[in-house]
Enzyme design. Sequence first.
Site, PDB file in Angstrom:
ATOM      1  N   SER A  69       0.737  -1.238  -0.137  1.00 35.57           N
ATOM      2  CA  SER A  69      -0.050   0.044   0.067  1.00 35.57           C
ATOM      3  C   SER A  69       0.728   1.386  -0.057  1.00 35.57           C
ATOM      4  O   SER A  69       1.986   1.434   0.383  1.00 35.57           O
ATOM      5  CB  SER A  69      -0.862   0.092   1.134  1.00 35.57           C
ATOM      6  OG  SER A  69      -1.534  -1.313   1.462  1.00 35.57           O
TER       7      SER A  69
HETATM    8  N1  SAH Z   1      -0.657  -5.054   3.911  1.00 36.69           N
HETATM    9  C1  SAH Z   1      -0.131  -5.077   2.833  1.00 36.69           C
HETATM   10  C2  SAH Z   1      -0.671  -4.859   1.696  1.00 36.69           C
HETATM   11  C3  SAH Z   1      -1.651  -6.100   1.306  1.00 36.69           C
HETATM   12  S1  SAH Z   1      -2.402  -6.071  -0.398  1.00 36.69           S
HETATM   13  C4  SAH Z   1       1.420  -4.579   2.885  1.00 36.69           C
HETATM   14  O1  SAH Z   1       1.609  -3.838   3.871  1.00 36.69           O
HETATM   15  O2  SAH Z   1       2.263  -4.807   1.944  1.00 36.69           O
HETATM   16  C5  SAH Z   1      -3.587  -7.159  -0.092  1.00 36.69           C
HETATM   17  C6  SAH Z   1      -3.317  -8.688   0.611  1.00 36.69           C
HETATM   18  O3  SAH Z   1      -4.320  -9.298   0.813  1.00 36.69           O
HETATM   19  C7  SAH Z   1      -2.634  -9.510  -0.535  1.00 36.69           C
HETATM   20  O4  SAH Z   1      -1.434 -10.000  -0.246  1.00 36.69           O
HETATM   21  C8  SAH Z   1      -3.795 -10.556  -0.787  1.00 36.69           C
HETATM   22  O5  SAH Z   1      -3.074 -11.579  -1.140  1.00 36.69           O
HETATM   23  C9  SAH Z   1      -4.409 -10.536   0.621  1.00 36.69           C
HETATM   24  N2  SAH Z   1      -5.656 -11.206   0.536  1.00 36.69           N
HETATM   25  C10 SAH Z   1      -6.666 -11.097  -0.397  1.00 36.69           C
HETATM   26  N3  SAH Z   1      -7.953 -11.904   0.203  1.00 36.69           N
HETATM   27  C11 SAH Z   1      -7.519 -12.359   1.393  1.00 36.69           C
HETATM   28  C12 SAH Z   1      -8.037 -13.421   2.470  1.00 36.69           C
HETATM   29  N4  SAH Z   1      -9.128 -13.756   2.112  1.00 36.69           N
HETATM   30  N5  SAH Z   1      -7.393 -13.784   3.361  1.00 36.69           N
HETATM   31  C13 SAH Z   1      -5.995 -13.347   3.677  1.00 36.69           C
HETATM   32  N6  SAH Z   1      -5.335 -12.552   2.707  1.00 36.69           N
HETATM   33  C14 SAH Z   1      -6.148 -11.936   1.466  1.00 36.69           C
END
Ligand code: SAH
Length: 221
Positions: A69
Site C-alpha cells: 500500500s
Molecule cells: N498490508 C500489505 C498490503 C496488502 S495487499 C502490505 O503492507 O504490504 C492485500 C493482500 O491481501 C494481498 O497480499 C492478498 O493476497 C491478501 N488477501 C486477499 N484476500 C485475502 C483473504 N481472504 N485472506 C487473507 N489474505 C487475503
Amino acid sequence: MTEDGLPDDETAAERKMRFLFALRSRGVTDIRVLTAMERIDRGHFVRGLFAERAYEDMPLPIACGQTISQPSVVGLMTQALNVQPRDTVLEVGTGSGYQAAILSQLARRVYTVDRHRRLVREAQDVFRDLGLVNIVAMAADGSFGLPDQAPFDRIIVTAAAEDPPGPLLAQLKIGGIMVVPVGQSDTVQHLIKVTRHETGYDYEELRPVRFVPLVEGLGTE
Ligand code: SAH
C-alpha cells in the site's frame, strides 16, 4: 535531478525526512505512528525493479500480483486504528509485511494472515531479519479471522471486502476498533472504521481508497 524531479544525490537521512514530510502533509500527524514509520524502513519490503521507488508515496507491485500500500494510506489506517501498547492486533492481508511491521512497533502482538503462502514466507524472512519478534504470520483465509487467537483489540483489513466480514466483527473485543476498505473492487471503495460497543457496532466512513479485493480461499503460490 533525475527525470522524475527527485534529487539524485539525496542522502538516506534526507530521503527519510522527505518521506516523513510527505506523510505529515497527507494527514498522518500521530507522533507514535510517525515514529513507527520512521523506524521501519519501507525499502526492506519492496524488491527488484521497484526498490528504488520505496520512499515515494505510491503503492508498488509485490509478488503474487499484489501491492504494497501507499505509505500515507498505511499511516492513515494505522492512525485510525489507535493502537495501544497492550493490544493484540489482527491484520488480514500480510502482502509485503510492511503494515504488520509498523503495527509491531505500537502493539503487544500482531497476527497477520495472507492467502498466499509465498508472501507469508517472504514477510517472515524480513520480520526475522529486522528482529520483529512480536509478529506471527501465517497462511490463512483471513475472511474467517483467527478463531483460536480471538478476540482482538484491533483488526485491520488491507484488501477490499463488499461488507465487513461477519467473523471479523465477531472476533473484535468490546471497545475494539476495526479498519476495513469496503466496496466493489475497481470501483469506489471507502475506508470504514468500525467500533464495537456493548450493544452493537458504530460505523464511520473515513475516506475513499483503492485496494486489491479480498478473495476467498488460499492462493496457489
Ligand atoms: N498490508 C500489505 C498490503 C496488502 S495487499 C502490505 O503492507 O504490504 C492485500 C493482500 O491481501 C494481498 O497480499 C492478498 O493476497 C491478501 N488477501 C486477499 N484476500 C485475502 C483473504 N481472504 N485472506 C487473507 N489474505 C487475503
